[in-house]
Design an enzyme around this catalytic site. Structure first.
Site, mmCIF file in Angstrom:
data_model
loop_
_atom_site.group_PDB
_atom_site.id
_atom_site.type_symbol
_atom_site.label_atom_id
_atom_site.label_comp_id
_atom_site.label_asym_id
_atom_site.label_seq_id
_atom_site.Cartn_x
_atom_site.Cartn_y
_atom_site.Cartn_z
ATOM 1 N N THR A 157 -5.878 -0.992 9.634
ATOM 2 C CA THR A 157 -6.203 -0.732 8.482
ATOM 3 C C THR A 157 -7.566 -1.605 8.373
ATOM 4 O O THR A 157 -7.489 -2.575 8.919
ATOM 5 C CB THR A 157 -5.274 -1.012 7.288
ATOM 6 O OG1 THR A 157 -6.059 -0.998 6.019
ATOM 7 C CG2 THR A 157 -4.636 -2.327 7.526
ATOM 8 N N ASP A 158 -8.609 -1.325 7.199
ATOM 9 C CA ASP A 158 -9.434 -2.148 7.008
ATOM 10 C C ASP A 158 -9.074 -3.341 6.086
ATOM 11 O O ASP A 158 -9.785 -4.317 5.924
ATOM 12 C CB ASP A 158 -10.763 -1.722 6.134
ATOM 13 C CG ASP A 158 -10.247 -0.984 4.775
ATOM 14 O OD1 ASP A 158 -8.784 -1.080 4.531
ATOM 15 O OD2 ASP A 158 -11.208 -0.299 3.883
ATOM 16 N N GLU A 159 -8.013 -3.208 5.549
ATOM 17 C CA GLU A 159 -7.211 -4.503 4.908
ATOM 18 C C GLU A 159 -7.214 -5.562 5.586
ATOM 19 O O GLU A 159 -7.147 -6.775 4.875
ATOM 20 C CB GLU A 159 -6.410 -4.056 4.172
ATOM 21 C CG GLU A 159 -6.214 -3.085 3.163
ATOM 22 C CD GLU A 159 -5.148 -2.671 2.134
ATOM 23 O OE1 GLU A 159 -4.570 -3.578 1.595
ATOM 24 O OE2 GLU A 159 -4.876 -1.415 1.759
ATOM 25 N N TYR A 193 1.521 -7.032 3.479
ATOM 26 C CA TYR A 193 0.980 -6.071 4.299
ATOM 27 C C TYR A 193 -0.291 -6.285 5.184
ATOM 28 O O TYR A 193 -0.129 -5.941 6.685
ATOM 29 C CB TYR A 193 0.863 -4.753 3.308
ATOM 30 C CG TYR A 193 0.152 -3.458 3.965
ATOM 31 C CD1 TYR A 193 0.632 -2.901 5.256
ATOM 32 C CD2 TYR A 193 -1.273 -3.209 3.835
ATOM 33 C CE1 TYR A 193 -0.152 -1.963 5.915
ATOM 34 C CE2 TYR A 193 -1.903 -2.287 4.474
ATOM 35 C CZ TYR A 193 -1.489 -1.525 5.351
ATOM 36 O OH TYR A 193 -2.115 -0.584 5.872
ATOM 37 N N LYS A 196 -0.350 -6.309 9.373
ATOM 38 C CA LYS A 196 -1.129 -5.540 10.349
ATOM 39 C C LYS A 196 -2.195 -6.188 11.276
ATOM 40 O O LYS A 196 -2.429 -5.886 12.364
ATOM 41 C CB LYS A 196 -2.087 -4.451 9.513
ATOM 42 C CG LYS A 196 -1.061 -3.177 8.641
ATOM 43 C CD LYS A 196 -0.155 -2.618 9.669
ATOM 44 C CE LYS A 196 -1.371 -1.638 10.429
ATOM 45 N NZ LYS A 196 -0.441 -0.802 11.244
#
Length: 354
Positions: free
Chosen positions: A133-135, A159, A163
């Site tokens: 993810t870009d997060e 989260y 990741k």
């Protein structure tokens, strides 16, 4: 080729499985634990294919993963299985640590054992594609900046931290053990079969029932939105043609504030579903501002030029065309989402918003 997809009954995973069956000649082995967000009904259109197999298994179980590798001898692993909801990670981080970190470690070890016993020819073909993810990049304060593949990691939530950890593990297994890996980091996905706790489906379904549309803070948080079927095509492309050891960012080139997204949904529903819930004249009247999420990132935005330059991928859907398709899908597939809502999930978001 045989492609093993973990989390293939989830939102993005099921789109990947459908893409593989419908648009390629590859075989696909769907490995999914079937937690609350896994739904085999999302795969009904391809489940009868001779090139599709389902295995219910937990990626945290090394014995289960070793059995599946041994039985199916996959050429490619596409690893999507993950806990992915930020609010849930704030409320209960343990599941995220277990699935996203321990699960990825376990799968990497099973893949490494499998890889080490392959012939030299099979080793040349094998690859492990980790979908992230870009997060993991954190927040973009400058409106002119974009996340690139070289952006430093700065995760904000349990989260995104889990990741980020899994991304680092994949790179370490490539560098230390020579496991052939590739990583992709994507922006926010939306589209058909989206689990109803996420922003877009939550707003559609709440609006149809005349319930409040909760928006965090002032709604000015910016996300880059990627239509899930565009993402699935990009993932299959990277899994089969991406350069080993590389990372590719996948974005939709559609930056929108959360308030813009919700307002656009209201406008589409006004057009497509004009029989409004009793007592309101426009769906926008249901928009309700609620207390902001802890540690809420203000802006994510992806630079996907590397993927376009090296592999020729660009999104086919604009945000407007993709969102209209999504709203139309939810309006015509009530049987799918009503059965989802009959289960354990009752739209009980931590803050109430997105």
């Amino acid at each position: 080729m045989k492609i093993m997809v973990t989390g293939g009954a989830g939102f993005i995973g099921s789109a990947v499985v459908r893409t593989i069956v419908n648009a390629t000649e590859h075989e696909v082995i769907n490995v999914d634990k079937l937690t609350y967000a896994g739904n085999l009904e999302s795969l009904e259109s391809v489940s009868a294919s001779e090139r599709y197999t389902f295995e219910q298994a937990d990626i945290c179980s090394l014995a289960s993963m070793q059995r599946i590798f041994s039985e199916y001898q996959p050429d490619i692993v596409m690893h999507l299985a993950a806990e992915s909801h930020v609010d849930r990670s704030i409320d209960g981080p343990s599941d995220f640590i277990q699935t996203n970190i321990i699960g990825t470690y376990t799968l990497l070890e099973a893949a490494r054992m499998h890889f080490n016993q392959l012939s030299d020819e099979k080793k040349q073909a094998f690859r492990f594609h980790h979908i992230s993810t870009d997060e993991v990049y954190g927040d973009l304060a400058d409106s002119g900046e974009l996340f690139t593949e070289n952006t430093a990691y700065d995760p904000s939530s349990p989260y995104s931290a889990s990741k980020a950890s899994s991304d680092h593990l994949v790179r370490a297994w490539h560098r230390t053990y020579g496991l052939p890996t590739v990583i992709t980091n994507c922006s926010n996905n939306y589209g058909p079969y989206h689990f109803p706790e996420k922003l877009i489906p939550l707003m559609i379904l709440n609006a149809l029932e005349g319930k409040p549309l909760p928006v965090y803070g002032d709604g000015q948080q910016i996300r880059d939105w990627l239509y899930v079927e565009d993402h699935a095509k990009a993932l299959v492309l990277v899994a089969t043609q991406g350069q080993l050891g590389e990372t590719y960012n996948i974005g939709g080139l559609n930056e929108k504030t959360n308030l813009e997204v919700v307002t656009t949904i209201c406008e589409l529903l006004q057009e497509l579903q004009p029989n409004l819930p009793k007592g309101i004249g426009h769906y926008k009247e249901l928009i309700t501002f609620v207390a902001d999420r802890p540690g809420h990132d203000l802006r994510y935005a992806i630079d996907a030029s590397k993927l376009e330059r090296e592999l020729g991928w660009k999104p086919e859907e604009t945000f407007e065309s993709g969102l209209k398709k999504t709203v139309e899908w939810f309006l015509t597939n009530q049987s799918w989402w009503s059965r989802v809502l009959d289960g354990s999930y009752q739209r009980e978001r931590l803050g109430q918003g997105q």
